[in-house]
Scaffold this motif. Structure first.
Motif, mmCIF file in Angstrom:
data_model
loop_
_atom_site.group_PDB
_atom_site.id
_atom_site.type_symbol
_atom_site.label_atom_id
_atom_site.label_comp_id
_atom_site.label_asym_id
_atom_site.label_seq_id
_atom_site.Cartn_x
_atom_site.Cartn_y
_atom_site.Cartn_z
ATOM 1 N N ILE A 90 1.298 -19.080 2.339
ATOM 2 C CA ILE A 90 1.772 -20.121 1.425
ATOM 3 C C ILE A 90 3.061 -19.644 0.766
ATOM 4 N N LEU A 91 4.095 -20.485 0.833
ATOM 5 C CA LEU A 91 5.326 -20.233 0.080
ATOM 6 C C LEU A 91 5.172 -20.909 -1.269
ATOM 7 N N ILE A 92 5.375 -20.166 -2.344
ATOM 8 C CA ILE A 92 5.137 -20.690 -3.689
ATOM 9 C C ILE A 92 6.448 -20.674 -4.476
ATOM 10 N N PHE A 93 6.814 -21.863 -4.984
ATOM 11 C CA PHE A 93 8.032 -22.024 -5.785
ATOM 12 C C PHE A 93 7.600 -22.242 -7.227
ATOM 13 N N THR A 94 8.094 -21.397 -8.142
ATOM 14 C CA THR A 94 7.636 -21.423 -9.534
ATOM 15 C C THR A 94 8.815 -21.596 -10.472
ATOM 16 N N SER A 95 8.636 -22.424 -11.498
ATOM 17 C CA SER A 95 9.691 -22.641 -12.491
ATOM 18 C C SER A 95 9.957 -21.345 -13.252
ATOM 19 N N PRO A 96 11.166 -21.182 -13.815
ATOM 20 C CA PRO A 96 11.507 -19.936 -14.515
ATOM 21 C C PRO A 96 10.553 -19.586 -15.644
ATOM 22 N N ASP A 97 9.986 -20.621 -16.305
ATOM 23 C CA ASP A 97 9.067 -20.328 -17.414
ATOM 24 C C ASP A 97 7.626 -20.178 -16.945
ATOM 25 N N GLY A 98 7.395 -20.320 -15.642
ATOM 26 C CA GLY A 98 6.065 -20.119 -15.084
ATOM 27 C C GLY A 98 5.083 -21.243 -15.305
ATOM 28 N N THR A 99 5.545 -22.395 -15.828
ATOM 29 C CA THR A 99 4.617 -23.482 -16.167
ATOM 30 C C THR A 99 4.337 -24.426 -14.998
ATOM 31 N N GLU A 100 5.162 -24.388 -13.968
ATOM 32 C CA GLU A 100 5.000 -25.335 -12.872
ATOM 33 C C GLU A 100 5.257 -24.639 -11.544
ATOM 34 N N SER A 101 4.514 -25.045 -10.526
ATOM 35 C CA SER A 101 4.734 -24.458 -9.207
ATOM 36 C C SER A 101 4.442 -25.483 -8.121
ATOM 37 N N GLU A 102 5.052 -25.283 -6.968
ATOM 38 C CA GLU A 102 4.817 -26.094 -5.774
ATOM 39 C C GLU A 102 4.508 -25.146 -4.623
ATOM 40 N N LYS A 103 3.639 -25.624 -3.702
ATOM 41 C CA LYS A 103 3.211 -24.765 -2.599
ATOM 42 C C LYS A 103 3.532 -25.418 -1.259
ATOM 43 N N TYR A 104 3.948 -24.555 -0.313
ATOM 44 C CA TYR A 104 4.252 -25.031 1.041
ATOM 45 C C TYR A 104 3.484 -24.152 2.027
ATOM 46 N N PRO A 105 2.484 -24.720 2.726
ATOM 47 C CA PRO A 105 1.678 -23.911 3.656
ATOM 48 C C PRO A 105 2.412 -23.655 4.972
ATOM 49 N N VAL A 106 2.203 -22.477 5.509
ATOM 50 C CA VAL A 106 2.811 -22.089 6.782
ATOM 51 C C VAL A 106 1.735 -21.480 7.665
ATOM 52 N N ASP A 107 1.638 -21.963 8.913
ATOM 53 C CA ASP A 107 0.710 -21.394 9.883
ATOM 54 C C ASP A 107 1.535 -20.736 10.995
ATOM 55 N N PHE A 108 1.391 -19.422 11.133
ATOM 56 C CA PHE A 108 2.191 -18.679 12.097
ATOM 57 C C PHE A 108 2.019 -19.211 13.515
ATOM 58 N N ARG A 109 0.796 -19.576 13.867
ATOM 59 C CA ARG A 109 0.555 -20.034 15.241
ATOM 60 C C ARG A 109 1.338 -21.300 15.533
ATOM 61 N N THR A 110 1.366 -22.212 14.561
ATOM 62 C CA THR A 110 2.099 -23.465 14.773
ATOM 63 C C THR A 110 3.602 -23.224 14.832
ATOM 64 N N VAL A 111 4.102 -22.414 13.897
ATOM 65 C CA VAL A 111 5.539 -22.152 13.883
ATOM 66 C C VAL A 111 5.958 -21.396 15.142
ATOM 67 N N ASN A 112 5.126 -20.449 15.581
ATOM 68 C CA ASN A 112 5.407 -19.721 16.821
ATOM 69 C C ASN A 112 5.531 -20.672 17.997
ATOM 70 N N MET A 113 4.566 -21.580 18.083
ATOM 71 C CA MET A 113 4.560 -22.530 19.185
ATOM 72 C C MET A 113 5.785 -23.435 19.133
ATOM 73 N N LEU A 114 6.109 -23.947 17.949
ATOM 74 C CA LEU A 114 7.270 -24.829 17.817
ATOM 75 C C LEU A 114 8.573 -24.087 18.103
ATOM 76 N N SER A 115 8.653 -22.826 17.679
ATOM 77 C CA SER A 115 9.856 -22.040 17.956
ATOM 78 C C SER A 115 10.049 -21.877 19.454
ATOM 79 N N ARG A 116 8.957 -21.600 20.146
ATOM 80 C CA ARG A 116 9.073 -21.454 21.600
ATOM 81 C C ARG A 116 9.457 -22.772 22.255
ATOM 82 N N GLN A 117 8.880 -23.866 21.774
ATOM 83 C CA GLN A 117 9.189 -25.165 22.372
ATOM 84 C C GLN A 117 10.654 -25.544 22.155
#
Length: 728
Positions: A90-117
């Motif tokens: 998970i890539l986590i983006f957090t505000s400077p004051d730490g009060t808010e965050s957003e998450k972006y999930p990453v699956d290596f198998r999927t990214v690997n497959m898409l990179s090869r394709q």
């Protein structure tokens, strides 16, 4: 509020790279304020993961989000290594004051497959069928299951009709790699001289997969008289020995020694060198690959028995061996470029006698140990032969100096020291520091003297240009021992002569009058006859000095005995490059390298910003020692307008002197980007005759090709562009 976007995710085996932007949007006094977020990577379980995160300036993001222009680094490039048996992150983006965050999930198998394709491009169905593999079938099935039949059908259509999307170099490599029938001929070929080649490899906990690929690439060589020497410093880790024993049992040419302890890159290589008994040594890294014709081409070059050292072109190969990229097409031996960076690298062949006479790798240069050795050996070599063929595939690693240069700063410090010691051995007083690019070096000489420079400037009216030229040197130059030789040629404006009158009383200014018709060569030769300087600077009146060290940098080069001419980097007023060296043969006669490139762009392999040898430079700003000018016979006066400078450089080169491009000598050149065409009958005839004269005089040179270029580059499309025609 946090906003972010992932522009791209890609993998290279077990390393993931994500690029994009992220911003924390807040309000201050009614104004929208953008601030970069904190970024971190976690496993799905919440465990933190070490990541290399670089921030990037993204003015497009600032404009799109409506913030004011600022220095905030909203962009990022994030890289991290996959941990064993863990695919979800998970890539986590957090505000400077730490009060808010957003998450972006990453699956290596999927990214690997898409990179090869994304990297699968075929020139029609037949080409795709030739590349069918278990991995391709598995990826296609996964893609179909995840994205559905309609999107999969679109993928196949794009794949089969995407020859224009195949990266230019990969397409070029397919056309120019040695064919199977040629390999068969090489295996049957017998040379009159067939030396034994010892391939020396230091191993340390090498991946079994990479080691097998390397060993197999050596066993596939069409030249069979080789020896492989592997010194293994892996310690208790027996992964290397496990693989190699299977090969040594079947091939007596493979020699293996397990070291008691890891001696480091230099020590391990020296141990491998002790095992070598071939007449010549070839250096190879423990996880790279060489094509099957590599040794054949080296031995072919050695049929000239005066050759001591041979090096070749190289490229990079991805971690999964599926892609080739970033080719390094090198010039023939180029000492000044070698002092700017280790452009030789791989493949590198030298006589075993050099190792015995001059020693092997020096541990104190670890990280730049090969650079130090190449500098020492090229100093002692007779003939040095460059083979302009890709004969080495360098695997690109995350964290290596090839892929992340900042990760080994000590290597570049040792590199600078290696060049400094090279100058000491040659008796040249110089200090060496880091260059404009990481991994490059800049030399500053200290001769202890500043001989008189005669600056020769032809002029016809355009007094504003002349004044700007002279004022820039007078006000900026740190080199003060110079005189001006202004050669007046057929001016008509009163303002011009008033300016001459205003400068005649200066002690370091001489105004001469040349009354004949315009002939650039004659005018400069005339000026030289009246000059007093040990050094001569031919300078156009429409130039303006930018860097204060320009005259000193050029003069210092000209004081080297092996150098005949120093040339400068010239920029147009919009700070694009007008001149950064000349390629002889380009466009039929000669053309400027990197012309119209942004001054911020380092150019192919950084060559626009590195000191190096060229076959020619422009006389719009050219410095030469008087004795060299006279030995070459001055400028050839039959070249009234065109090619006089190129011809002069060629004559100086024929004297055995180097022509050096020095980018730290920098001037504006106010020459128009769209000069008037040669459209009168007289001009066309004159130009044609000068072309014919040049082609006749330098016929043999043009036939062989410019040694400071590379025959794999085009002479028509653009400098440093891959040639389009197929060739071997």
């Amino acid at each position: 509020m946090i906003k972010y976007n992932i522009d791209e995710t890609k993998t290279d085996e077990d390393v993931l790279t994500a690029t994009g932007w992220a911003a924390w949007i807040s309000q201050e006094g009614g104004n929208k304020v953008l601030t970069h977020t904190e970024i971190r990577v976690e496993q799905k379980s919440g465990r933190g993961v070490a990541a290399d995160i670089r921030t990037l300036y993204r003015s497009d993001v600032i404009r799109a989000l409506g913030g004011s222009e600022s220095d905030e680094m909203m962009g990022f490039q994030l890289r991290f290594r996959k941990e064993e048996d863990e695919n979800q992150y998970i890539l986590i983006f957090t505000s400077p004051d730490g009060t808010e965050s957003e998450k972006y999930p990453v699956d290596f198998r999927t990214v690997n497959m898409l990179s090869r394709q994304e990297n699968r491009h075929y020139e029609g169905a037949a080409d795709m069928l030739r590349h069918v593999s278990r991995q391709l079938i598995t990826d296609d099935f996964q893609y179909l299951r995840q994205f559905g039949p309609r999107r999969y059908a679109g993928l196949v259509v794009r794949r089969l009709n995407s020859s224009d999307r195949i990266p230019a170099y990969e397409k070029w490599a397919r056309q120019n790699d040695v064919r199977s029938d040629e390999l068969a001929k090489q295996r049957k070929c017998h040379f009159s001289y067939e030396p034994k080649i010892s391939i020396v490899i230091p191993a340390y906990r090498t991946s079994k997969k990479y080691l097998r690929e390397l060993l197999q690439s050596i066993k596939n060589q069409t030249y069979a008289k080789w020896q492989l020497c592997i010194a293994d410093g892996s310690g208790e880790d027996d992964c290397v020995e496990e693989v190699i024993k299977k090969y040594t049992a079947r091939d007596s040419r493979i020699c293996y020694r397990r070291l008691e302890k890891n001696e480091g890159i230099s020590g391990n290589t020296n141990e491998a060198l002790k095992m070598a008994d071939g007449e010549y040594i070839v250096l190879c890294d423990h996880d790279d690959v060489i094509p099957p014709n590599a040794l054949f081409e080296l031995v072919k070059a050695l049929q000239d028995r005066e050759v001591d050292i041979v090096y070749t072109d190289e490229d990079k190969i991805s971690m999964d061996s599926s892609r080739r990229f970033d080719p390094n097409f090198k010039p023939d031996f180029n000492p000044d470029l070698l002092c700017s960076t280790n452009y030789i690298c791989h493949l590198f062949l030298f006589p075993r006698s050099f190792y015995e006479k001059y020693g092997g790798f020096r541990k104190e240069f670890d990280g730049a140990q090969d650079y130090d050795l190449i500098l020492r050996y090229t100093e002692k070599a007779g003939k040095i032969r460059h083979i302009p063929k890709i004969l080495y595939h360098w695997r690109s690693h995350y964290g290596s100096t090839a892929d992340n240069p900042e990760s080994k700063s000590y290597a570049f410090e040792n590199g600078a020291r290696a060049v400094s010691e090279h100058y000491e051995r040659l008796g040249i007083p110089a200090s060496v520091g880091q260059g404009v690019l990481t991994g490059t070096y800049h030399t500053v000489y200290d001769w202890g003297r500043q001989p008189l420079i005669s600056i020769i400037v032809p002029n016809k009216d355009h007094v504003g240009d002349l004044k700007k030229c002279m004022d820039s040197v007078d006000s900026r130059s740190i080199y003060r021992n110079y005189e001006w030789i202004i050669v007046e040629n057929n001016s008509t404006e009163d303002e011009t002569f008033r300016y001459y009158d205003s400068i005649r009383d200066r002690k370091n200014v001489t105004v001469l009058t040349y009354k004949g018709a315009f002939n650039y060569s004659r005018i400069n030769n005339f000026g030289v006859r009246h000059a007093r300087g040990e050094l001569l600077l031919l300078l156009n009146n429409d130039t303006e000095m930018i860097r204060p060290e320009s005259l000193k940098a050029m003069a210092d080069l000209c004081l080297r005995e092996d150098v005949g001419i120093a040339g400068a980097r010239l920029l147009y007023p919009d700070r694009t490059i007008q001149h950064a060296g000349v390629i002889v043969g380009f466009g039929g006669v000669a053309g400027h390298a990197f012309c119209n490139l942004s001054s911020r762009d380092p150019g192919y392999m950084g060559r626009a910003v590195m000191t190096q040898d060229y076959s020619a430079v422009t006389a719009a700003c050219l410095m030469v020692r008087r004795e060299i000018f006279e030995a070459a016979g001055g400028l050839t006066e039959e070249y009234a307008v065109a090619f006089n400078d190129i011809d002069f450089c060629m004559k100086v080169g024929a004297l055995g002197k180097r022509i050096v491009y020095e980018p730290s000598a920098e001037f504006y050149h106010y020459e128009s980007k769209s000069r008037g065409s040669e459209d009168t009958r007289e001009k066309v005839e004159r130009f044609r005759s000068e072309v014919e004269r040049f082609e006749s005089t330098w016929k043999d040179f043009l036939a062989k090709g410019d040694p400071c270029y590379n025959p794999n580059f085009s002479l028509t499309i653009g400098p440093f562009c891959l040639r389009q025609e197929t060739g071997k």
